[in-house]
Design a protein around this motif. Structure first.
Motif, PDB file in Angstrom:
ATOM      1  N   ARG A  38       0.914  -1.305   0.076  1.00 34.40           N
ATOM      2  CA  ARG A  38       0.069   0.099  -0.048  1.00 34.40           C
ATOM      3  C   ARG A  38       0.858   1.282  -0.120  1.00 34.40           C
ATOM      4  NH1 ARG A  38      -4.271  -0.016   4.642  1.00 34.40           N
ATOM      5  NH2 ARG A  38      -5.289   1.652   3.340  1.00 34.40           N
ATOM      6  N   ALA A  39       0.587   2.150  -0.755  1.00 36.15           N
ATOM      7  CA  ALA A  39       1.278   3.454  -0.834  1.00 36.15           C
ATOM      8  C   ALA A  39       1.078   4.206   0.311  1.00 36.15           C
ATOM      9  CB  ALA A  39       0.870   4.258  -2.251  1.00 36.15           C
ATOM     10  N   GLY A  40      -0.020   4.066   0.880  1.00 35.82           N
ATOM     11  CA  GLY A  40      -0.253   4.828   2.090  1.00 35.82           C
ATOM     12  C   GLY A  40       0.621   4.634   3.201  1.00 35.82           C
ATOM     13  N   LYS A  41       1.226   3.422   3.385  1.00 34.24           N
ATOM     14  CA  LYS A  41       2.157   3.105   4.486  1.00 34.24           C
ATOM     15  C   LYS A  41       3.307   3.653   4.207  1.00 34.24           C
ATOM     16  CE  LYS A  41       0.081  -1.548   6.400  1.00 34.24           C
ATOM     17  NZ  LYS A  41       0.560  -2.658   6.567  1.00 34.24           N
ATOM     18  N   LEU A  42       3.846   3.959   2.874  1.00 34.31           N
ATOM     19  CA  LEU A  42       4.995   4.359   2.554  1.00 34.31           C
ATOM     20  C   LEU A  42       4.992   5.919   2.523  1.00 34.31           C
ATOM     21  CD1 LEU A  42       5.996   1.790   0.176  1.00 34.31           C
ATOM     22  CD2 LEU A  42       6.754   1.789   2.376  1.00 34.31           C
ATOM     23  N   ALA A  43       3.986   6.417   2.499  1.00 32.05           N
ATOM     24  CA  ALA A  43       3.782   7.972   2.131  1.00 32.05           C
ATOM     25  C   ALA A  43       4.588   8.767   3.332  1.00 32.05           C
ATOM     26  CB  ALA A  43       2.395   8.363   2.147  1.00 32.05           C
ATOM     27  N   GLN A  44       4.554   8.342   4.508  1.00 25.74           N
ATOM     28  CA  GLN A  44       5.482   9.294   5.696  1.00 25.74           C
ATOM     29  C   GLN A  44       6.759   8.954   5.402  1.00 25.74           C
ATOM     30  OE1 GLN A  44       3.174   8.247   9.097  1.00 25.74           O
ATOM     31  NE2 GLN A  44       1.599   9.483   8.812  1.00 25.74           N
ATOM     32  N   ARG A  45       7.127   8.004   4.962  1.00 27.01           N
ATOM     33  CA  ARG A  45       8.598   7.520   4.718  1.00 27.01           C
ATOM     34  C   ARG A  45       9.169   8.099   3.381  1.00 27.01           C
ATOM     35  NH1 ARG A  45       9.839   2.723   8.079  1.00 27.01           N
ATOM     36  NH2 ARG A  45       8.186   2.079   9.212  1.00 27.01           N
ATOM     37  N   ASP A  46       8.793   8.117   2.305  1.00 26.84           N
ATOM     38  CA  ASP A  46       9.286   8.655   1.148  1.00 26.84           C
ATOM     39  C   ASP A  46       8.554  10.003   0.577  1.00 26.84           C
ATOM     40  OD1 ASP A  46      10.293   9.106  -1.378  1.00 26.84           O
ATOM     41  OD2 ASP A  46      10.246   6.789  -1.738  1.00 26.84           O
ATOM     42  N   PRO A  47       8.931  10.989   0.456  1.00 28.94           N
ATOM     43  CA  PRO A  47       8.248  12.047   0.041  1.00 28.94           C
ATOM     44  C   PRO A  47       7.816  11.990  -1.550  1.00 28.94           C
ATOM     45  CG  PRO A  47      10.532  12.619   0.352  1.00 28.94           C
ATOM     46  CD  PRO A  47      10.511  11.489   1.031  1.00 28.94           C
ATOM     47  N   THR A  48       8.465  10.986  -2.298  1.00 22.89           N
ATOM     48  CA  THR A  48       8.226  11.025  -3.705  1.00 22.89           C
ATOM     49  C   THR A  48       6.638  10.277  -3.696  1.00 22.89           C
ATOM     50  OG1 THR A  48      10.259  10.493  -3.977  1.00 22.89           O
ATOM     51  CG2 THR A  48       8.848   9.732  -5.671  1.00 22.89           C
ATOM     52  N   VAL A  49       6.493   9.581  -2.743  1.00 24.45           N
ATOM     53  CA  VAL A  49       5.203   8.776  -3.051  1.00 24.45           C
ATOM     54  C   VAL A  49       3.882   9.641  -2.803  1.00 24.45           C
ATOM     55  CG1 VAL A  49       3.434   6.985  -1.945  1.00 24.45           C
ATOM     56  CG2 VAL A  49       6.080   6.367  -2.378  1.00 24.45           C
ATOM     57  N   PRO A  50       3.836  10.382  -1.877  1.00 22.84           N
ATOM     58  CA  PRO A  50       2.398  11.159  -1.757  1.00 22.84           C
ATOM     59  C   PRO A  50       2.492  12.403  -2.927  1.00 22.84           C
ATOM     60  CG  PRO A  50       4.011  11.894  -0.023  1.00 22.84           C
ATOM     61  CD  PRO A  50       4.464  10.815  -0.506  1.00 22.84           C
ATOM     62  N   ALA A  51       3.823  12.688  -3.525  1.00 21.72           N
ATOM     63  CA  ALA A  51       3.713  13.797  -4.491  1.00 21.72           C
ATOM     64  C   ALA A  51       3.114  13.156  -5.663  1.00 21.72           C
ATOM     65  CB  ALA A  51       5.170  14.233  -4.728  1.00 21.72           C
ATOM     66  N   LEU A  52       3.344  11.783  -5.877  1.00 17.16           N
ATOM     67  CA  LEU A  52       3.054  11.208  -7.156  1.00 17.16           C
ATOM     68  C   LEU A  52       1.281  10.937  -6.856  1.00 17.16           C
ATOM     69  CD1 LEU A  52       5.787   8.683  -7.691  1.00 17.16           C
ATOM     70  CD2 LEU A  52       5.168  10.399  -9.315  1.00 17.16           C
ATOM     71  N   LEU A  53       1.115  10.480  -5.620  1.00 16.35           N
ATOM     72  CA  LEU A  53      -0.222  10.327  -5.515  1.00 16.35           C
ATOM     73  C   LEU A  53      -1.259  11.555  -5.647  1.00 16.35           C
ATOM     74  CD1 LEU A  53      -0.255   8.244  -2.226  1.00 16.35           C
ATOM     75  CD2 LEU A  53      -1.081   7.433  -4.477  1.00 16.35           C
ATOM     76  N   GLU A  54      -0.566  12.713  -5.236  1.00 10.65           N
ATOM     77  CA  GLU A  54      -1.515  13.913  -5.706  1.00 10.65           C
ATOM     78  C   GLU A  54      -1.532  14.200  -7.055  1.00 10.65           C
ATOM     79  OE1 GLU A  54       0.902  16.874  -3.197  1.00 10.65           O
ATOM     80  OE2 GLU A  54       0.433  15.798  -1.212  1.00 10.65           O
ATOM     81  N   ALA A  55      -0.286  13.765  -7.749  1.00 15.30           N
ATOM     82  CA  ALA A  55      -0.279  14.257  -9.312  1.00 15.30           C
ATOM     83  C   ALA A  55      -1.259  13.445 -10.057  1.00 15.30           C
ATOM     84  CB  ALA A  55       1.116  13.923  -9.816  1.00 15.30           C
ATOM     85  N   MET A  56      -1.519  12.143  -9.486  1.00 20.12           N
ATOM     86  CA  MET A  56      -2.404  11.406 -10.493  1.00 20.12           C
ATOM     87  C   MET A  56      -3.902  11.971  -9.952  1.00 20.12           C
ATOM     88  SD  MET A  56      -0.949   7.620  -9.769  1.00 20.12           S
ATOM     89  CE  MET A  56      -2.298   6.880 -11.005  1.00 20.12           C
TER      90      MET A  56
END
Length: 337
Positions: free
Chosen positions: A167-185
């Motif tokens: 799950r991307a949500g589990k990693l969002a707080q650890r890797d700033p790239t993940v939430p940025a990509l989710l927001e772009a989508m």
């Protein structure tokens, strides 16, 4: 085709290298090829089952939210903006409510938008409108789903260690790239501009790679096992070299030289940490590569045998069957396990 990282030259034996660089070199070989993508628009209530497949599955929840259930995984709530990767394409169900009986994904209407891009509509999968709701348009949940192909064999240690659901949500707080990509989508879905599906497909590729990288870098795997071995400065150097050049005729003295140890001390340390001998590990890596070449690329068995340093097709076939469990002639039709 998406590389996790740009590839620097392979380090030569004797160079001083940090342990993290060993894992970087392993990740260099991991690529994701997008097979197909679909924007799914389904009327509430709904439930869809996805059969097991060789390729990885990816889901991004754009609107409405849903529940996910996979073998060994209890029902998990996915909210708008969430994304999940199923790296081994495990069978699973997505539903607006866990209590609903699912329909198979292949029964839904698909309309081609472009090469490998589809609009998937769930007309008719929901229950009839309640009395008094006649004439009302049902609420639509929207997801962006995709199939992605790893260039690595499913039995590769890195792939086999991944959890069934990432799950991307589990990693969002650890890797700033993940939430940025989710927001772009999310923005791309909300704007619904021309070519949105194509942009979403590329973002999905990058997000899936980022999920894997974050899982590795953030220690979301066990502290022991293969990844821990790769992070070991001495053994990791050897493992990285084997994976970078599986066709090389690796001998125990050559591998011991990479580690800077005697043959006996190297063999003892490698077997203790990896749980198998250096020769067995080299043979497995060769056969994983061979199965990918034969099943995915259609390579002739004789060519694969030659590239991996075998003197004859017969000796290669014996090694392949011993490790993979069936002869190479069946690799084109036998699903990867």
């Amino acid at each position: 085709m998406l590389d996790l990282l740009s590839k620097p030259p392979l380090k030569q034996a004797g160079n001083t290298t940090e342990a993290g660089d060993m894992l970087t070199e392993i990740l260099l070989g991991l690529r994701l090829d997008g097979v197909e993508y679909g924007r799914c628009m389904v009327p509430v209530p709904w439930a869809i089952s996805f059969p097991p497949q060789r390729d990885a599955r990816f889901h991004f929840v754009a609107r409405g939210g849903c529940w996910l259930q996979a073998p060994g995984v209890d029902w998990v709530r996915l909210n708008p903006g969430d994304a999940v990767l199923l790296p081994r394409g495990s069978a699973h169900v997505l539903a607006s409510s866990p209590a609903l009986p699912p329909v198979r994904i292949e029964t839904l209407t698909r309309v081609a938008v472009a090469d490998n891009l589809y609009l998937v509509r769930g007309n008719g999968i929901g229950t009839p409108a309640a009395e008094g709701d006649a004439g009302l348009e049902p609420a639509l949940d929207v997801m962006f789903c995709g199939s992605m192909r790893f260039n690595l064999d499913p039995l590769h240690p890195l792939v086999s260690m991944m959890p069934d659901v990432m799950r991307a949500g589990k990693l969002a707080q650890r890797d700033p790239t993940v939430p940025a990509l989710l927001e772009a989508m999310e923005r791309e879905v909300a704007l619904d501009r021309i070519g949105a599906c194509g942009v979403l497909a590329r973002l999905a590729d990058v997000l899936a790679a980022s999920i894997i990288r974050a899982w590795v870098e953030c220690g979301c795997s066990d502290a022991t096992g293969w990844i821990a071995a790769v992070r070991c400065p001495r053994i990791g150097k050897v493992i990285a070299a084997i994976h970078a050049d599986p066709g090389r005729d690796w001998t125990v003295p050559m591998l011991a030289g990479l580690m800077g140890a005697s043959r006996s001390s190297f063999a003892e340390a490698f077997t203790r940490i990896m749980g198998e001998s250096p020769a067995r590990y080299v043979a497995k890596v060769k056969m994983f590569q061979a199965r990918q070449w034969i099943s995915r690329d259609g390579m002739r068995i004789a060519v694969a045998a030659s590239r991996l340093g075998y003197d004859s097709e017969a000796s290669f076939s014996r090694a392949f069957k011993r490790i993979i469990g069936h002869p190479p002639s069946l690799a084109r039709v036998a699903p990867a396990q």
